[in-house]
Write a protein that holds these residues in place. Structure first.
Motif, PDB file in Angstrom:
ATOM      1  N   GLU A  76      13.389  -4.117 -20.921  1.00 31.59           N
ATOM      2  CA  GLU A  76      12.115  -3.530 -20.507  1.00 31.59           C
ATOM      3  C   GLU A  76      12.224  -2.065 -20.109  1.00 31.59           C
ATOM      4  O   GLU A  76      11.200  -1.379 -19.986  1.00 31.59           O
ATOM      5  N   ASP A  77      13.447  -1.577 -19.917  1.00 30.08           N
ATOM      6  CA  ASP A  77      13.620  -0.161 -19.582  1.00 30.08           C
ATOM      7  C   ASP A  77      14.128   0.648 -20.774  1.00 30.08           C
ATOM      8  O   ASP A  77      14.593   1.772 -20.632  1.00 30.08           O
ATOM      9  N   MET A  78      14.043   0.065 -21.971  1.00 31.09           N
ATOM     10  CA  MET A  78      14.396   0.755 -23.214  1.00 31.09           C
ATOM     11  C   MET A  78      13.249   0.633 -24.207  1.00 31.09           C
ATOM     12  O   MET A  78      12.447  -0.297 -24.138  1.00 31.09           O
ATOM     13  N   GLU A  79      13.189   1.565 -25.141  1.00 26.49           N
ATOM     14  CA  GLU A  79      12.182   1.529 -26.216  1.00 26.49           C
ATOM     15  C   GLU A  79      12.893   1.619 -27.558  1.00 26.49           C
ATOM     16  O   GLU A  79      13.669   2.557 -27.791  1.00 26.49           O
ATOM     17  N   LYS A 113      11.411   5.285 -20.375  1.00 32.78           N
ATOM     18  CA  LYS A 113      12.321   4.388 -21.071  1.00 32.78           C
ATOM     19  C   LYS A 113      13.293   5.171 -21.947  1.00 32.78           C
ATOM     20  O   LYS A 113      12.939   6.203 -22.520  1.00 32.78           O
TER      21      LYS A 113
END
Length: 338
Positions: free
Chosen positions: A26-29, A3
């Motif tokens: 959902e693909d980042m934090e 992420k």
């Protein structure tokens, strides 16, 4: 999945919404948020149980500590953990923060209040996504310009647009602000408004001009647009275009959407956090034709409209998706837009 690690600097009106927006991707934090003082937004964060780690943007942490706000570290600590920063500080602060971002090799995205020179690319997710791919520093358009470009770009990609003339009925302050107080008065700015100039910067082939009027309200701006398309388009065709756009909501006066307050109330009735709405709204009954020209009115939810384009900017800068179609699709999906 690796992420992308994101930090938000400035946890105010836009910053808190940016943090929520990143948390939905959902693909980042979201590594954390940074601010300087125990503002109401920060106090609310504490009362919620600190869902996001807080970093202090200045050396003096006394005010935060005295308010009992848990601190994870300093801004420089956060910068060592992130790939990219969303800077939502007050105008002018972002340009100063840029030196820190450079020091730690962190990419940054700045908001509409900063000067264009702060960034490599003046960015809009739908109109020029590809220009932002791989860029180190991007600057977003203002809330009004963001929504305006969505609508104009939607038409321009289908039939082309020669020119637009806009009138912006601008809310004077955000809900809860006390520093601007117009009473029983409207205030006119000199033409052309910066939104028209900014539109031409993003879409240079469209000639634009506009007037802005400040109004003593808080829940959203309204923009009337008169566009001259390169090819004739009917009202029915235009409606289909708008209805198919994920970030445009077509509404009807006949259904009770009488103005900006109706849309703010509807967002709350939908259960949207803070009454936010990511889409601009276009009134079906406002779409009229005058010869070849088309006229319509849009509502701009100023506190939340730029959030999707900020997510697009992360995707472009970090090369998560290389095209407008791919990048905006992922943003829309995670934000729950149609």
């Amino acid at each position: 999945m690796n992420k992308i690690k994101v930090g938000v600097v400035g946890y105010g009106v836009i910053g808190q919404r940016l943090a929520d927006g990143v948390a939905k991707q959902e693909d980042m934090e979201l590594i954390g948020v940074a601010d300087v003082a125990p503002t109401l937004s920060i106090r609310a964060l504490k009362e919620q149980g600190m869902p996001y780690d807080l970093y202090c943007s200045i050396d003096d942490t006394t005010a935060l500590e005295q308010a009992g706000i848990p601190i994870t570290g300093k801004l420089e600590d956060m910068l060592q953990k992130v790939d990219i920063v969303l800077d939502a500080t007050s105008a002018g602060i972002g340009a100063k923060n840029k030196e820190l971002y450079k020091k730690y090799g962190v990419k940054a995205i700045f908001q509409g209040g900063e000067k264009n020179e702060v960034a490599d690319v003046f960015f809009h997710g739908y109109a020029n996504y590809e220009k932002g791919v791989g860029a180190d520093y991007l600057k977003l358009t203002s809330c009004n310009t963001t929504g305006l470009i969505r609508a104009v770009d939607c038409i321009h990609r289908e039939v082309g647009v020669e020119k637009v003339a806009i009138t912006i009925i601008r809310r004077v302050a955000d809900p809860g602000d006390y520093h601007r107080g117009l009473t029983n008065a409207l205030q006119v700015d000199k033409a052309p408004s910066h939104q028209a100039v900014d539109l031409m910067t993003i879409i240079p082939e469209v000639d634009a001009t506009g007037i802005l009027v400040h109004t003593p309200v808080t829940h959203g701006h309204i923009i009337t647009v008169v566009a001259t398309p390169k090819k004739d388009i009917s009202k029915e065709e235009l409606l289909k275009l708008f209805e198919s756009h994920p970030r445009i909501r077509v509404v009807r006066l006949a259904d009770g959407f009488l103005g900006n307050a109706s849309l703010f109330r509807y967002a709350r009735d939908l259960g949207n956090k803070r009454g936010d709405m990511y889409e601009i709204a276009i009134w079906e009954e406002s779409i009229v034709k005058s010869g070849k020209d088309i006229m319509f009115a849009i509502n701009i939810p100023q506190e939340s409209v730029v959030i999707p384009e900020n997510m697009d900017a992360i995707r472009a800068a970090m090369k998560m998706q290389l095209t407008r179609e791919e990048g905006t699709k992922m943003t829309n999906q995670y934000l729950g837009m149609k």
